[in-house]
Design an enzyme around this catalytic site. Structure first.
Site, mmCIF file in Angstrom:
data_model
loop_
_atom_site.group_PDB
_atom_site.id
_atom_site.type_symbol
_atom_site.label_atom_id
_atom_site.label_comp_id
_atom_site.label_asym_id
_atom_site.label_seq_id
_atom_site.Cartn_x
_atom_site.Cartn_y
_atom_site.Cartn_z
ATOM 1 N N SER A 22 0.820 -1.226 0.000
ATOM 2 C CA SER A 22 0.000 0.000 0.000
ATOM 3 C C SER A 22 0.847 1.266 0.000
ATOM 4 O O SER A 22 1.805 1.389 0.772
ATOM 5 C CB SER A 22 -0.917 0.021 1.229
ATOM 6 N N LYS A 73 -13.749 -4.764 3.205
ATOM 7 C CA LYS A 73 -14.632 -3.649 2.830
ATOM 8 C C LYS A 73 -16.119 -3.931 3.056
ATOM 9 O O LYS A 73 -16.898 -3.006 3.234
ATOM 10 C CB LYS A 73 -14.433 -3.292 1.342
ATOM 11 N N ASP A 109 -14.287 5.223 -3.311
ATOM 12 C CA ASP A 109 -13.672 4.631 -4.509
ATOM 13 C C ASP A 109 -14.284 5.194 -5.798
ATOM 14 O O ASP A 109 -13.575 5.597 -6.715
ATOM 15 C CB ASP A 109 -13.824 3.102 -4.507
ATOM 16 N N GLY A 136 -16.482 -6.693 -10.347
ATOM 17 C CA GLY A 136 -16.060 -6.951 -8.955
ATOM 18 C C GLY A 136 -16.381 -5.763 -8.060
ATOM 19 O O GLY A 136 -17.231 -4.920 -8.390
ATOM 20 N N ALA A 138 -14.622 -3.089 -7.244
ATOM 21 C CA ALA A 138 -14.290 -1.762 -7.779
ATOM 22 C C ALA A 138 -15.345 -1.338 -8.799
ATOM 23 O O ALA A 138 -15.807 -0.189 -8.800
ATOM 24 C CB ALA A 138 -12.905 -1.795 -8.414
ATOM 25 N N THR A 160 -18.518 -13.529 -16.314
ATOM 26 C CA THR A 160 -19.673 -14.238 -15.771
ATOM 27 C C THR A 160 -20.912 -13.350 -15.959
ATOM 28 O O THR A 160 -21.114 -12.380 -15.224
ATOM 29 C CB THR A 160 -19.449 -14.535 -14.267
ATOM 30 N N TYR A 232 -3.114 0.367 -11.747
ATOM 31 C CA TYR A 232 -2.097 1.428 -11.703
ATOM 32 C C TYR A 232 -0.675 0.887 -11.583
ATOM 33 O O TYR A 232 0.282 1.660 -11.483
ATOM 34 C CB TYR A 232 -2.394 2.440 -10.585
HETATM 35 P P1 ATR Z 1 -12.169 -6.335 -7.150
HETATM 36 O O1 ATR Z 1 -13.083 -6.586 -5.988
HETATM 37 O O2 ATR Z 1 -10.788 -5.898 -6.711
HETATM 38 O O3 ATR Z 1 -12.751 -5.423 -8.180
HETATM 39 P P2 ATR Z 1 -12.775 -9.016 -8.065
HETATM 40 O O4 ATR Z 1 -13.968 -9.034 -7.216
HETATM 41 O O5 ATR Z 1 -11.846 -10.153 -7.994
HETATM 42 O O6 ATR Z 1 -11.870 -7.733 -7.836
HETATM 43 O O7 ATR Z 1 -13.309 -8.780 -9.577
HETATM 44 C C1 ATR Z 1 -12.517 -8.950 -10.632
HETATM 45 C C2 ATR Z 1 -13.327 -8.770 -11.942
HETATM 46 O O8 ATR Z 1 -12.439 -9.072 -12.982
HETATM 47 C C3 ATR Z 1 -14.517 -9.708 -12.091
HETATM 48 O O9 ATR Z 1 -15.507 -9.072 -12.850
HETATM 49 C C4 ATR Z 1 -13.919 -10.886 -12.866
HETATM 50 O O10 ATR Z 1 -14.845 -11.609 -13.658
HETATM 51 P P3 ATR Z 1 -15.784 -12.762 -13.027
HETATM 52 O O11 ATR Z 1 -16.920 -12.075 -12.351
HETATM 53 O O12 ATR Z 1 -16.211 -13.571 -14.213
HETATM 54 O O13 ATR Z 1 -14.921 -13.536 -12.075
HETATM 55 C C5 ATR Z 1 -12.969 -10.155 -13.767
HETATM 56 N N1 ATR Z 1 -11.859 -11.033 -14.184
HETATM 57 C C6 ATR Z 1 -10.849 -11.483 -13.432
HETATM 58 N N2 ATR Z 1 -10.038 -12.277 -14.153
HETATM 59 C C7 ATR Z 1 -10.567 -12.342 -15.412
HETATM 60 C C8 ATR Z 1 -10.208 -12.994 -16.631
HETATM 61 N N3 ATR Z 1 -9.116 -13.759 -16.710
HETATM 62 N N4 ATR Z 1 -10.990 -12.805 -17.725
HETATM 63 C C9 ATR Z 1 -12.101 -12.037 -17.657
HETATM 64 N N5 ATR Z 1 -12.498 -11.393 -16.537
HETATM 65 C C10 ATR Z 1 -11.744 -11.538 -15.442
#
Ligand code: ATR
Length: 290
Positions: A22, A73, A109, A136, A138, A160, A232
């Site tokens: 961080s 969070k 955020d 996700g 964010a 998904t 970033y």
């Molecule tokens: P955060 O909370 O930090 O935003 P997260 O909850 O892990 O992170 O969310 C990551 C996002 O990136 C999700 O939308 C994830 O898609 P899924 O909902 O299908 O899991 C997406 N993501 C992560 N890896 C991916 C990949 N290899 N290809 C496509 N989408 C991906």
């Protein structure tokens, strides 16, 4: 010059796990020092099991507030006395103030993303059509805050599909009917992007150490788009480099981190921070990591 911390020093605590990466502590501490504020920002790694005990104990100390990061969070909400309406809608908290022993949760955020976007593009999010990649935590904060701030349309595309549909339903019901999930057919993203002004990558695709990964087919990026990335590290992702090469305006991810911190700083201290200095510290710390 005053030696920190003293018995009168107000503490700001970062709760999360792990926290080694961080850059928030130096970013805040440098500005406290510059503004002559008797505050100290301290990272505290805490497990889920100990979260309640640690949070409850720290809240009784000389603490002005907390920042909260992964993985707490959402879980932290049940321990708060009050919740700001936007944070309640988002369902996650990254900033907490402590006033007269009472804790109140906020989410800065999405606000951080919007301030960064508006500063970088010298325009407003109001009336713009956004295409969000990912669904996700964010993405949730950004999408909900964009809807609050009057974005015209928010299209959400996710690996998904069910998650994108659930989030768009929630936005449409809780805030305004402005969100739609992007279809999963191969040409859906292209068609939707043609009617959007801004593409935002909210996934971790392209993040160090997988810098070569591109979050969507490169051919879908056309010069009319403003392209934003919340990754970033690296400062210039492959997505941003490619977009810049095609003549798009770009919004790098470090701005969101800086502005969510600036918004939190104001909540902790009541004072507007020196955003340029937060930015200078954040950039020099990131440059040393590149
Ligand atoms: P955060 O909370 O930090 O935003 P997260 O909850 O892990 O992170 O969310 C990551 C996002 O990136 C999700 O939308 C994830 O898609 P899924 O909902 O299908 O899991 C997406 N993501 C992560 N890896 C991916 C990949 N290899 N290809 C496509 N989408 C991906």
């Amino acid at each position: 010059m005053k030696q920190y911390p003293t018995v009168t020093t107000k503490l700001v605590i970062l709760l999360g796990n792990p926290l080694g990466h961080s850059i928030s502590p130096p970013m805040h501490n440098r500005v406290f020092e510059r503004l002559g504020l008797d505050y100290c920002y301290m990272p505290v790694e805490v497990t889920e099991k100990n979260l309640q005990t640690v949070f409850s104990g720290l809240s009784r100390m000389n603490v002005a507030g907390f920042n909260v990061t992964i993985p707490h969070k959402i879980n932290i909400i049940e321990y708060l006395d009050a919740l700001d309406p936007l944070a309640a809608t988002i369902g996650a908290v990254n900033t907490i103030t402590v006033r007269n022993g009472k804790t109140k949760g906020y989410n800065t955020d999405g606000e951080g993303f919007i301030r960064s976007f508006e500063e970088k593009t010298q325009s407003t999010v109001h009336g713009k059509r956004f295409f969000l990649l990912g669904c996700g935590g964010a993405a949730r904060a950004i999408a909900m805050t964009l809807a609050f701030h009057g974005a015209e349309k928010i299209s959400i595309h996710n690996r998904t599909a069910a998650k994108a549909e659930a989030l768009t339903d929630e936005i449409n019901k809780k805030i305004r009917p402005c969100a739609a999930a992007v279809g999963q057919s191969p040409d859906s993203p292209k068609k939707t992007l043609a009617d959007c002004d801004v593409l935002v990558n909210t996934t971790s695709l392209g993040m160090h150490p997988h810098e070569d990964v591109f979050p969507l087919p490169e051919s879908l990026i056309s010069p009319h788009l403003i392209v934003a990335d919340i990754v970033y590290n690296p400062l210039m992702t492959r997505l941003l480099k490619s977009a810049q090469g095609k003549g798009c305006a770009i919004v790098p991810g470090l701005g969101m981190l800086i502005y969510q911190g600036a918004t939190a700083f104001k909540l902790f201290t009541g004072v507007d921070p020196l955003v340029d200095q937060m930015s200078e510290v954040a950039h020099s710390l990131m440059a040393s990591k590149q």
